[in-house]
Design a protein around this motif. Sequence first.
Motif, PDB file in Angstrom:
ATOM      1  N   UNK B 317       0.871  -1.186   0.000  1.00 18.53           N
ATOM      2  CA  UNK B 317       0.000   0.000   0.000  1.00 18.53           C
ATOM      3  C   UNK B 317       0.902   1.228   0.000  1.00 18.53           C
ATOM      4  N   UNK B 318       0.433   2.255  -0.681  1.00 17.67           N
ATOM      5  CA  UNK B 318       1.169   3.519  -0.642  1.00 17.67           C
ATOM      6  C   UNK B 318       0.193   4.605  -0.222  1.00 17.67           C
ATOM      7  N   UNK B 319       0.656   5.463   0.666  1.00 15.96           N
ATOM      8  CA  UNK B 319      -0.192   6.554   1.122  1.00 15.96           C
ATOM      9  C   UNK B 319      -0.441   7.548   0.004  1.00 15.96           C
ATOM     10  N   UNK B 320      -1.491   8.340   0.157  1.00 19.68           N
ATOM     11  CA  UNK B 320      -1.764   9.315  -0.889  1.00 19.68           C
ATOM     12  C   UNK B 320      -1.311  10.717  -0.491  1.00 19.68           C
ATOM     13  N   UNK B 321      -0.965  10.919   0.779  1.00 18.82           N
ATOM     14  CA  UNK B 321      -0.518  12.252   1.192  1.00 18.82           C
ATOM     15  C   UNK B 321       0.987  12.229   1.430  1.00 18.82           C
ATOM     16  N   UNK B 322       1.648  13.250   0.911  1.00 19.94           N
ATOM     17  CA  UNK B 322       3.099  13.295   1.033  1.00 19.94           C
ATOM     18  C   UNK B 322       3.501  14.045   2.296  1.00 19.94           C
ATOM     19  N   UNK B 323       4.597  13.580   2.898  1.00 15.89           N
ATOM     20  CA  UNK B 323       5.191  14.278   4.036  1.00 15.89           C
ATOM     21  C   UNK B 323       5.925  15.499   3.469  1.00 15.89           C
ATOM     22  N   UNK B 324       5.782  16.630   4.128  1.00 14.29           N
ATOM     23  CA  UNK B 324       6.466  17.835   3.650  1.00 14.29           C
ATOM     24  C   UNK B 324       7.644  18.161   4.567  1.00 14.29           C
ATOM     25  N   UNK B 325       8.681  18.647   3.951  1.00 13.03           N
ATOM     26  CA  UNK B 325       9.891  18.997   4.700  1.00 13.03           C
ATOM     27  C   UNK B 325       9.719  20.390   5.277  1.00 13.03           C
ATOM     28  N   UNK B 326       8.901  20.476   6.324  1.00 13.40           N
ATOM     29  CA  UNK B 326       8.534  21.807   6.831  1.00 13.40           C
ATOM     30  C   UNK B 326       9.704  22.523   7.492  1.00 13.40           C
ATOM     31  N   UNK B 327      10.645  21.771   8.068  1.00 14.96           N
ATOM     32  CA  UNK B 327      11.782  22.465   8.681  1.00 14.96           C
ATOM     33  C   UNK B 327      12.912  22.684   7.671  1.00 14.96           C
ATOM     34  N   UNK B 328      12.669  22.276   6.418  1.00 18.28           N
ATOM     35  CA  UNK B 328      13.570  22.561   5.299  1.00 18.28           C
ATOM     36  C   UNK B 328      15.016  22.153   5.587  1.00 18.28           C
ATOM     37  N   UNK B 329      15.189  20.952   6.157  1.00 15.99           N
ATOM     38  CA  UNK B 329      16.549  20.497   6.369  1.00 15.99           C
ATOM     39  C   UNK B 329      16.885  19.328   5.452  1.00 15.99           C
ATOM     40  N   UNK B 330      16.002  19.079   4.463  1.00 14.68           N
ATOM     41  CA  UNK B 330      16.280  18.020   3.508  1.00 14.68           C
ATOM     42  C   UNK B 330      16.009  16.633   4.038  1.00 14.68           C
ATOM     43  N   UNK B 331      15.520  16.540   5.258  1.00 17.88           N
ATOM     44  CA  UNK B 331      15.252  15.239   5.849  1.00 17.88           C
ATOM     45  C   UNK B 331      13.771  15.162   6.217  1.00 17.88           C
ATOM     46  N   UNK B 332      13.081  14.169   5.646  1.00 15.30           N
ATOM     47  CA  UNK B 332      11.645  14.048   5.934  1.00 15.30           C
ATOM     48  C   UNK B 332      11.410  13.266   7.216  1.00 15.30           C
ATOM     49  N   UNK B 333      12.385  12.437   7.575  1.00 11.41           N
ATOM     50  CA  UNK B 333      12.148  11.518   8.699  1.00 11.41           C
ATOM     51  C   UNK B 333      12.069  12.236  10.035  1.00 11.41           C
ATOM     52  N   UNK B 334      12.649  13.424  10.139  1.00 10.49           N
ATOM     53  CA  UNK B 334      12.631  14.077  11.447  1.00 10.49           C
ATOM     54  C   UNK B 334      11.401  14.966  11.643  1.00 10.49           C
ATOM     55  N   UNK B 335      10.489  14.961  10.658  1.00  6.17           N
ATOM     56  CA  UNK B 335       9.278  15.771  10.826  1.00  6.17           C
ATOM     57  C   UNK B 335       8.368  15.115  11.859  1.00  6.17           C
ATOM     58  N   UNK B 336       7.756  15.952  12.665  1.00 11.63           N
ATOM     59  CA  UNK B 336       6.772  15.453  13.612  1.00 11.63           C
ATOM     60  C   UNK B 336       5.527  15.050  12.793  1.00 11.63           C
ATOM     61  N   UNK B 337       4.995  13.867  13.076  1.00  9.58           N
ATOM     62  CA  UNK B 337       3.837  13.401  12.306  1.00  9.58           C
ATOM     63  C   UNK B 337       2.679  14.391  12.325  1.00  9.58           C
ATOM     64  N   UNK B 338       2.487  15.003  13.498  1.00  9.81           N
ATOM     65  CA  UNK B 338       1.348  15.915  13.617  1.00  9.81           C
ATOM     66  C   UNK B 338       1.647  17.267  12.985  1.00  9.81           C
ATOM     67  N   UNK B 339       2.876  17.448  12.493  1.00  7.66           N
ATOM     68  CA  UNK B 339       3.228  18.714  11.858  1.00  7.66           C
ATOM     69  C   UNK B 339       4.100  18.441  10.636  1.00  7.66           C
ATOM     70  N   UNK B 340       3.574  17.599   9.743  1.00  4.32           N
ATOM     71  CA  UNK B 340       4.353  17.212   8.570  1.00  4.32           C
ATOM     72  C   UNK B 340       3.618  17.606   7.300  1.00  4.32           C
ATOM     73  N   UNK B 341       2.768  18.608   7.426  1.00  2.77           N
ATOM     74  CA  UNK B 341       2.039  19.085   6.250  1.00  2.77           C
ATOM     75  C   UNK B 341       0.968  18.134   5.780  1.00  2.77           C
ATOM     76  N   UNK B 342       0.553  17.236   6.658  1.00  7.71           N
ATOM     77  CA  UNK B 342      -0.485  16.272   6.264  1.00  7.71           C
ATOM     78  C   UNK B 342      -1.859  16.931   6.345  1.00  7.71           C
ATOM     79  N   UNK B 343      -2.776  16.532   5.479  1.00  8.83           N
ATOM     80  CA  UNK B 343      -4.046  17.248   5.381  1.00  8.83           C
ATOM     81  C   UNK B 343      -5.001  16.992   6.561  1.00  8.83           C
ATOM     82  N   UNK B 344      -4.772  15.932   7.310  1.00  5.23           N
ATOM     83  CA  UNK B 344      -5.641  15.675   8.459  1.00  5.23           C
ATOM     84  C   UNK B 344      -4.788  15.568   9.721  1.00  5.23           C
TER      85      UNK B 344
END
Lengths: 479, 782
Positions: B317-344
Amino acid sequence: MTLRISTSSNYSRVLMGLRLNQGRLIRSQEQVATGRSLLRPSDDPIGATRALSLTGRIEGVARFRGAVVSGLNAVDSAAASLGSGSQLLAEARELILQGMNGTLAQDDREALATELEVLRRELVDLANTQAGGRYLFGGTLTNQPPWVETTVGGLTRVTYRGNEEEQRIQIGADVEIAINVTGSSIFGKSEPAGAVFDGLTGVQSGLTADEGSGYEYLHLRHDSTDPGAIGTVGLALVNGGADDTILNAQDLVIDAAAGTVQLGNGVVRNIPLPGDPDLADFTIANELGGELHLDFTGFTGADFNGTVTGNGSISLDGTNFTAIDFSETDLELKNDATGSVLHVDTTAVGRAGKETVTFGGSLNLFDALQGVVEDLRNADGLDQQELVNRLNVRLEELDRGGANLRVGLGVLGARSARLQSADARLQGVDLQLNGLLSETRDADLSEAVLDLMQAEQTLQLAQATGVRLIQTTLLNFLG
Amino acid sequence: MSQLSLNTGLKSILTARYMLATIGHNIANANTPGYTRQRVEIGNDPPISLGGLLLGSGVSASNVQRSVDSLLNRRILTQVTVSGRLESQLVGMTEIEGLLGELDGQGVGGLMDSFFTSISELSTNPDDAILASGVAQAAVTLSAQFNGISNNLSDLKRDTTAELGVRVEEVNLLADQVLALNLEITKIEASGSTANDLRDQRDVALEELSRRVDTRVIEEANGAVRVLVAGNTLVSSARVYELSVTQTPGGDPAIEIEGSDGFVPVSGGTIGGLLRMAGSFVGELSSEFDQLAHNLILELNRLHSTGVPASGGFSNLTGSSAILDLDKDGDLRDELLSNAGLPFDVSSGVLLVNVNDETTGDVDQHQIQISETHTTVGELLDALNDVPNLSADLDSFGRVRLLADGGFTFDFSAKLDQNPDAIGSFGGGRASLGTGEEPFALADGDTLDLTVPAGGTSLSIAFNTADFADVNAATAAELAAVINNDPGAQAVGIVAADVNGRLILQTLAEGSTADFTVDGGTVLGALGWAGFAGSTVTGHDNAVEAKIAGAYTGDGDDVFTFVPNMDGTIGTTPGLIVDVFDATGNKIASLDVGEGYTPGEELAVAEGITVSFGLGDLSATHNDVFALDVVEDADTSDVLVALGINSLFVGTDASDIALREDIELDPTLISTSVTGSSGDNTLLLDVLGLQNQGVEGLEGATFGRFYGDTIGNFGFELSSTVDAIGANDSLQASLGLLREQVSGVNVDEELVDLVKYEQAFQAASQFITVVNELNDELLNLL
């Protein structure tokens, strides 16, 4: 002072009147043409909200009725299958009763067995009935046949692969109804009870509970015979007792005065006299039919009261045998192929043989029928009485199964009735809602037509008077 | 004398001509919009004293006046402003009403009903591919309608904004016109006469202006007018301050005026109406549709993501919403799930992951704790990767991707662990000894001395303060960790587990040959094992198999704990009972498994759950126990919805709601149940239940109710606009009539005047003839 009327206001007044009346006419015409008084939300916002909610509810009722129809289809198909199943069982019962007839030759029994085999297959097919591409008796596992013929530990078995879940459909806002009966409850259910033996060998249920399903065979094998003291009266075992079937210690009593010999509580027989063809291989049986072969050739003619012991082994799977300790009241036996665990009491064992073990709670109709087929073919060489005994046990199983089937039929019948009454009720609700919707949304045609005619007339009047008003000017008279 | 008379006759003729000219002008302009009837003001001339007599000197026209009621005109301007606003609103609203398509079943409401109907149809036969296609089709149609409305509303906003530009340009032109007329009027009127026709023209321009914006007109002494728009000067005596269209920070159009900061709060006229349409009206309506779509996506996906299709679990399965690099450090893994640009929103909760072995049918159940404030994307991926036979990573778009090993599938349903006693702490094959419930009051350096197997290797396990958060209140999990990490225990095959707060000490080996002896140690007292010092615990050949069936119907999550009341053999020992407790310690069932119980027989526990026990021995002395997690919602954190994993709809609002693409291609991927059984429709029934449930995000209204209210409110707005236009029209008409009364031209009246002044002219001519004849008589005397 009289009002001043400007000429252009005359024109615009006439124009306004015409426009107004034309608007009314068009509105009335629209109502008559569409049959509706409510065409847009703005026509009547409250009515529009009401109409929306009503159409939603009507759609809901239609949805429930759709579910009811599809549910009825499934329930009625299942009931029809069970009806046929019930008839099949009646036929099978008839055949089994015939098979219990003592005068029947083995060939006839074979014929009956073949016929029953056919019935069993038909019953399996019924239990795998499909309606609309789904299996009706597999719980919620509807995409695979719920009953599958397999071979377990060398035995032909039909096993249930469905589940115990109900398929529910929604036939009202908070009303759900199950539309299936599970195959296991119809074809495979019986009241839980301990393991049952058909009583051939004298083996009894042990102290500890058992675990298993359907029926299996318990093999009691005769291995050797301990002649005890029979040599003292000149008797000997035939062929080292290889054909013997006695197990456990059995009393052998020879009453020389009466000329009789008795093994255990078996039939009292006369001592064979010299010259008797059976003299060198005289068979005597105990009350269970456990046979002892004796050579009376060197019989001294003295009385004898001693013990002859049959030693044997026991096995649930027919492969791994354990020597029987006849004082054991809770011997654990396992069949690794089926996972069954059986606890037996061997103290009353009296003969070797193949005992049917019916595990409580899970025998299915197909396996019961298969058992009858196997019994009728009589591979175990049972005598008439034993055969009748076994068939009687099977008959009880079948009757129990038949009762379950009829219970299922009753359940389905009740659901069918409930679905039908739900349908009738939904139909009523549908009518009522449609009536309400029509009241909210539809135009009263006679009224709308009357309005239309009125609007038409008013427009014509306005046109006529307008023309006269415009035409009237002083210019007509100046000259 | 004759001079005087001739003069009088001349003036009389001239006056009659003026009159006739004005009548002609009036008749000519009878149908000119904005024309004001003109009258020539006449007066008798002052008498001349002649021979002691005061002789009248005739008539003269002093001025050409407009018949105007300026108060009435002002009221008309106000009314025009109102009707300009209403009419421009009506145009937009009527357009919206058409595109809503309601009352024909083609609107969102009807399509929502159709969607639920298709779900209902599928529920009667959950593995029917055609019915599943029906659901997909209904979902696509519903999404398309949402998208259509959303697009149309934004088109409407764009078109309205464009129209605003045109109207504003018109206002500026009208303002220029007013300014030009002001100049001419003041010039003419400075000489004392009235610039009637110019004033008429200016009145027309002002009316047109008022139709477009709400104006205030102030006439100055010199005849010029100043025009104010919502308090800002549009036309001063010297210049025009031009209006222009701009945007509010919220993206709505607004009006600016030259030479002033901030927006001009235009509320009336066409421009006011257009502003309202393009701004709050379309905005509110589209945000209501967005709200409806958003919550429809959320609630449906909440159910759908924790369901399983009739065809079973997923291999990937693949998710339909992309994680956004909100802290702009080039790393998606360190984004907080609740603040990763997800729509819900992701909240704190638990995600249940099941990995199904397709060959054995075994289900391996794992719980992943998700914290709103702590869990990062990387931690979630790690936790998913920790689940055996499941791997997780991010694809190149930053979407979470899940893949099961061959022969395995996974899902996120709240299904029951059918074999909850995997470790065999409940009459299992292993030699097993349990404790009561945590906490355990240990002391630093407590030891546990064992011999494994009995008569074999001795070992001592030490418990130190460092191993525990609070050594005086040690938890079963902490104790188990110490034991499992002990090399001595590992060497002899001793393991420990935490079963819902109870410590279980076990051999790895199974059967009656597996055993261990509890030699002693200072920890025994704290564990409640003091009585076991020196005793040997032995495994079983017949392991009790506890099987769970049914489906949990209760509310909320719970843990059911199963414990026997005594030592005994299932199906054999009289009085052997398995007690079941819920998480709060309440006994919810007592299951008689003693004499008379057939091993394998199903017994009802509670809340739709049944259990069956296989043959074997249970021991209350050794604290036999197993725990069953029952879960109502397999994803209380909504992380699946946020990531768009196993969702039904993708998107976040009305503009982008769509059926998930791979479901559109293969509708049998629609979740129908939590078990994955082909005929199980429980999830679909839950979806149907949504219709009658109040939705939190819709202020507690149901979907249908919310939509009905939206349509109803819109209908109210529109119908009240229509009503207001009707009322305004008649008011305007009567004001118009009033003005016509004062200012309008009545041709008949003019004709009467025409006849009158024609005769006056003839009379004056006759008078001059007479005077002339008198003069001639006199001359003849000479």
